[in-house]
Design a protein around this motif. Sequence first.
Motif, mmCIF file in Angstrom:
data_model
loop_
_atom_site.group_PDB
_atom_site.id
_atom_site.type_symbol
_atom_site.label_atom_id
_atom_site.label_comp_id
_atom_site.label_asym_id
_atom_site.label_seq_id
_atom_site.Cartn_x
_atom_site.Cartn_y
_atom_site.Cartn_z
ATOM 1 N N CYS A 218 0.834 -1.201 0.000
ATOM 2 C CA CYS A 218 0.000 0.000 0.000
ATOM 3 C C CYS A 218 0.875 1.261 0.000
ATOM 4 N N ALA A 219 1.936 1.244 0.778
ATOM 5 C CA ALA A 219 2.851 2.390 0.837
ATOM 6 C C ALA A 219 3.470 2.655 -0.531
ATOM 7 N N ALA A 220 3.924 1.611 -1.190
ATOM 8 C CA ALA A 220 4.540 1.769 -2.509
ATOM 9 C C ALA A 220 3.529 2.308 -3.524
ATOM 10 N N ARG A 221 2.321 1.779 -3.505
ATOM 11 C CA ARG A 221 1.272 2.252 -4.419
ATOM 12 C C ARG A 221 0.977 3.732 -4.162
ATOM 13 N N GLY A 222 0.886 4.092 -2.905
ATOM 14 C CA GLY A 222 0.616 5.482 -2.555
ATOM 15 C C GLY A 222 1.724 6.420 -2.978
ATOM 16 N N LEU A 223 2.975 6.030 -2.720
ATOM 17 C CA LEU A 223 4.104 6.877 -3.118
ATOM 18 C C LEU A 223 4.131 7.075 -4.629
ATOM 19 N N ARG A 224 3.908 5.994 -5.370
ATOM 20 C CA ARG A 224 3.925 6.097 -6.832
ATOM 21 C C ARG A 224 2.810 7.030 -7.317
ATOM 22 N N ALA A 225 1.621 6.875 -6.763
ATOM 23 C CA ALA A 225 0.491 7.694 -7.199
ATOM 24 C C ALA A 225 0.643 9.162 -6.794
ATOM 25 N N GLU A 226 1.124 9.415 -5.606
ATOM 26 C CA GLU A 226 1.180 10.787 -5.088
ATOM 27 C C GLU A 226 2.406 11.569 -5.542
ATOM 28 N N LEU A 227 3.525 10.877 -5.752
ATOM 29 C CA LEU A 227 4.774 11.584 -6.053
ATOM 30 C C LEU A 227 5.301 11.351 -7.471
ATOM 31 N N ALA A 228 4.754 10.367 -8.186
ATOM 32 C CA ALA A 228 5.223 10.019 -9.537
ATOM 33 C C ALA A 228 6.755 9.927 -9.593
ATOM 34 N N PRO A 229 7.342 9.127 -8.701
ATOM 35 C CA PRO A 229 8.803 9.049 -8.651
ATOM 36 C C PRO A 229 9.375 8.226 -9.805
ATOM 37 N N GLU A 230 10.670 8.318 -9.953
ATOM 38 C CA GLU A 230 11.394 7.478 -10.912
ATOM 39 C C GLU A 230 11.277 6.009 -10.505
ATOM 40 N N HIS A 231 11.324 5.768 -9.188
ATOM 41 C CA HIS A 231 11.279 4.395 -8.677
ATOM 42 C C HIS A 231 10.826 4.428 -7.218
ATOM 43 N N VAL A 232 10.233 3.345 -6.765
ATOM 44 C CA VAL A 232 9.944 3.169 -5.339
ATOM 45 C C VAL A 232 10.745 1.950 -4.887
ATOM 46 N N PHE A 233 11.607 2.163 -3.927
ATOM 47 C CA PHE A 233 12.453 1.104 -3.380
ATOM 48 C C PHE A 233 11.867 0.570 -2.088
ATOM 49 N N SER A 234 12.276 -0.641 -1.736
ATOM 50 C CA SER A 234 11.939 -1.223 -0.458
ATOM 51 C C SER A 234 13.139 -2.022 0.017
ATOM 52 N N ALA A 235 13.429 -1.919 1.303
ATOM 53 C CA ALA A 235 14.586 -2.624 1.842
ATOM 54 C C ALA A 235 14.352 -3.010 3.298
ATOM 55 N N ILE A 236 14.828 -4.186 3.644
ATOM 56 C CA ILE A 236 14.855 -4.643 5.022
ATOM 57 C C ILE A 236 16.321 -4.933 5.322
#
Length: 135
Positions: A67-85
Amino acid sequence: MDCAICAKHRGEGPLAGPVVRADDLVIVSHRPGEFPGYLFVETRRHVAVLDELTPDEVSAVSRAAWCAARGLRAELAPEHVFSAIAGRSVAHFHQHVFARHRGTPSEIGWMDGPSWSGAPVADIDALCGRLAGYF
């Protein structure tokens, strides 16, 4: 010594930032500071690593990160959304979900976006309010 993320969940300490979403299992919050689009998905329960999560926590973390990734992409139109643990700095499970903004210079590493002085400016509290709608 108290866990910095547990303190954050109480609204205390330098890690405390705006909360996007919270439930019984996970808390999603925005990194403190002015860099828009850097979120943390954390278990509410103090547990150090991924393989110690309960099946319900795994599901909640996974869904929250999605959900966070979907929201970031929709709201900010970034080049990429990363995720890391990574789990090296604080022994409390947390997953990073963050935007790489368009125009970020190639010499800025994938996790170093917040150090880029040319990042877009945004009202972080308003952004968090909009992101909450994706959960």
